[in-house]
Scaffold this motif. Sequence first.
Motif, PDB file in Angstrom:
ATOM      1  N   VAL A  59      -7.117   1.756  -5.072  1.00 13.35           N
ATOM      2  CA  VAL A  59      -6.272   2.792  -5.677  1.00 13.35           C
ATOM      3  C   VAL A  59      -5.837   2.357  -7.079  1.00 13.35           C
ATOM      4  CG1 VAL A  59      -4.097   4.050  -5.479  1.00 13.35           C
ATOM      5  CG2 VAL A  59      -5.454   3.593  -3.434  1.00 13.35           C
ATOM      6  N   ASN A  93      -6.403   3.949 -11.149  1.00 20.91           N
ATOM      7  CA  ASN A  93      -5.158   4.576 -11.574  1.00 20.91           C
ATOM      8  C   ASN A  93      -4.301   3.570 -12.339  1.00 20.91           C
ATOM      9  OD1 ASN A  93      -2.773   5.985 -11.799  1.00 20.91           O
ATOM     10  ND2 ASN A  93      -2.965   6.907  -9.764  1.00 20.91           N
ATOM     11  N   ILE A 149      -7.738  -1.661  -0.017  1.00 21.72           N
ATOM     12  CA  ILE A 149      -7.460  -0.250  -0.327  1.00 21.72           C
ATOM     13  C   ILE A 149      -6.477  -0.166  -1.497  1.00 21.72           C
ATOM     14  CG2 ILE A 149      -6.538   1.925   0.565  1.00 21.72           C
ATOM     15  CD1 ILE A 149      -7.353   1.014   3.357  1.00 21.72           C
ATOM     16  N   THR A 150      -5.447  -1.042  -1.462  1.00 26.53           N
ATOM     17  CA  THR A 150      -4.467  -1.057  -2.546  1.00 26.53           C
ATOM     18  C   THR A 150      -5.154  -1.289  -3.887  1.00 26.53           C
ATOM     19  OG1 THR A 150      -2.853  -1.973  -1.012  1.00 26.53           O
ATOM     20  CG2 THR A 150      -2.348  -2.163  -3.348  1.00 26.53           C
ATOM     21  N   THR A 208      -0.247   3.660 -12.256  1.00 26.50           N
ATOM     22  CA  THR A 208       0.303   3.116 -11.018  1.00 26.50           C
ATOM     23  C   THR A 208       0.296   1.597 -11.051  1.00 26.50           C
ATOM     24  OG1 THR A 208      -0.561   5.018  -9.843  1.00 26.50           O
ATOM     25  CG2 THR A 208       0.072   3.133  -8.512  1.00 26.50           C
ATOM     26  N   ILE A 258       0.696   4.101  -2.850  1.00 25.56           N
ATOM     27  CA  ILE A 258       0.389   5.503  -2.562  1.00 25.56           C
ATOM     28  C   ILE A 258       1.517   6.396  -3.076  1.00 25.56           C
ATOM     29  CG2 ILE A 258       0.136   7.183  -0.690  1.00 25.56           C
ATOM     30  CD1 ILE A 258      -1.369   5.035   0.871  1.00 25.56           C
ATOM     31  N   SER A 299       1.282   6.573  -6.903  1.00 23.69           N
ATOM     32  CA  SER A 299       0.152   7.303  -7.470  1.00 23.69           C
ATOM     33  C   SER A 299       0.245   8.794  -7.170  1.00 23.69           C
ATOM     34  CB  SER A 299      -1.173   6.732  -6.954  1.00 23.69           C
ATOM     35  OG  SER A 299      -1.261   6.916  -5.565  1.00 23.69           O
ATOM     36  N   THR A 300       0.965   9.166  -6.099  1.00 23.82           N
ATOM     37  CA  THR A 300       1.134  10.595  -5.825  1.00 23.82           C
ATOM     38  C   THR A 300       2.418  11.121  -6.447  1.00 23.82           C
ATOM     39  OG1 THR A 300       2.147   9.984  -3.727  1.00 23.82           O
ATOM     40  CG2 THR A 300      -0.169  10.617  -3.662  1.00 23.82           C
ATOM     41  N   LEU A 322       0.832  -1.200   0.000  1.00 27.02           N
ATOM     42  CA  LEU A 322       0.000   0.000   0.000  1.00 27.02           C
ATOM     43  C   LEU A 322       0.868   1.252   0.000  1.00 27.02           C
ATOM     44  CD1 LEU A 322      -2.732   1.309   0.033  1.00 27.02           C
ATOM     45  CD2 LEU A 322      -2.777   1.129   2.503  1.00 27.02           C
TER      46      LEU A 322
END
Lengths: 331, 343
Positions: A165, A169, A161-162, A172, A103, A106-107, A99
């Motif tokens: 995301v 996206n 959650i992973t 990613t 994150i 992706s950011t 995760l």
Amino acid sequence: MSKRAAIAGLCLLVLVGAIALSLAIGARSIDLETVWHALTAFDPSDKDQLIVRTTRVSRTVIGVLAGAALGVAGALMQSLTRNPFADPGLLGINAGASLAVVIALSTGLATGFAAQVPVAFVGAGLAAILVYAIGARGAAAGAPVRLALAGVALTALLTSITYAVLMVNESTLDQYRMWVAGSLTGRQAEDVLPLIPIVLVAILAALIASRQLEAVALGEDAARALGVNIAAIRTVIIVLVTLLAAAATAAAGPIVFVGLAVPHLARALIGASLPWLVVVSAFGGAALVLLCDVVGRVVAPPGEIGVGITTAFIGGIIFALMARRMKVVEL
Amino acid sequence: MRILRIGPLGISTHRRTFAVGLVLLAALAALLVFALMQGQSDISILDSIRAAVGISVGPPADFIVGQVRAPRALTAVLVGAMLGVSGAILQSLTRNPLASPDFIGISMGAGAGAVMTIWLIGATSLWVTAAGAIVGALATAALILALSWRRGIVPLRLILAGIGIGFVAQSLSQYALTRMDVHDAGNALGWLVGSVTGRTWTHVTVCAVILAALLPVVLWHARALRTMEMGDDAARALGVRVGLSRSILAVCSVLLAAGAVAVTGPIGFIALVAPAIALRLTRNAGVTLLPSALMGALLLLAADQVAQAMPATLQLPVGVFTAAVGAPYLMWLVWRASRGGPS
């Protein structure tokens, strides 16, 4: 004593052999003599020697680092939970690292592999701390079981959650799927340099603490009678397992099964003495990861299969067969 | 003394179980009607019920309710029920409230089957991918049952073999994911989480047939299941053929889970949570199969309503939402247990 030393020496020999194979075998096979020259008398004009120095040494170093760390982490974890099927992945380490990497990707915070190492390390560590905070509160009897359950729950949550995301996206996902396959390729030894002292110190500390952990494994009453501070030793072991497993995941991506199987096999070889188990698990873990990596390099030419995939595939089959042979008392 | 105490307790729990079952059934019916009415375009209650049962009421409702919402909602209901029963059996057999088919590899097998199909054949249609998932689920189920079968099935060996096969299946999914086109990989991820989007009446029929075939078998052995919770010796003394009943129930649990994940992909936590909540509501001492089924159906249908209510940029498979609720629930259980000492 001497018999155990002989077994440990044998494991070291296997590891040396695995290192030699890892340096020599790949898309371009290189004979051991050239490998030896590349390490001792490097000639930059020789293409084969250049391959050994640039890519093969790096992936071998990373493989040894991750394998040894996972082997020792598994040995500690199994002694702590008194459960031969415990795995450091139970602490949510792989899911936390995944995760964190997703994150960061992706950011746009961590695009290269060098930047992913600290991110994965922190993510893995945070997940383990959270699992420990939920599962081992109060340190009452049976805490290890709750630890495992909290790990399963957190893993499921973080994984969902992973995926969430990743599904929104696509770019990613493209980078993540390569990271998660646990491949040693395209990674430079310099990137994982900060992890090497962490792993070495943690293994050393594990050796020092192993006598006291052995006392805890005898049972809490026995340990108390021997004057061992159970809560303190548990905390130390969990910290060491977290450091080792997080370092391995940061270096090589999520690798399952090594932490589970290696201590299991080591125990069959050398018995329950924990200090020896730590030593043999370190050698064996490193050798297993290198051998799985070598297999992944040659089975699907011209491509390669990541070491995380080969370990899970080979390991899963062994595990299922092990479960079949196990004598289970009817529940 | 003990036997005398079991009698009245049995009667009182029976009554309560019946009442809870009725309440759950009513809640499920209400939520089902809501699911048919609610969405991008609102359709009146009468029209949606008529359209769902096949009575034509005009162009938009016929298609939206009859072909999209009704099969999707009914798939959620049936799959939820299958997962609920499967989890209740496994938890009762292992005498472990935290056992769940999620952890025994069948989910991963269905996911691997779907992902491999997308990689090798391409994401041509939902049907081809679903066929891959069915093959994956059945293959892993067969493998797990074969590996754990030694003169009958011992639940612990079933779970351990399942974990091992789960590793293998997961590694196959991951390998396929690294090899396929990125766009396909995004599509494939949906099969690793579990979704009821785009399910048709054929999916509903498949689920209904599986449930109709297996549920009577399970209920037939429900007494044996409850008796075995008191211990094998007690069950044998009461005339239960322990080995046979246990094997039949284990096979049913695995097949129910396999059918569910083959239709929707692996939807997590329903099988774990539904029996636990059912037990708490009915205050039963032992396993409660039908309330677990109703609870599973209710949970999955509710989770899918939440998934559909999300904004367009966050349209995610229902499996993400069941995990987002189920995982904290499990963590809360663990947290509470560690405060209260050994549990």
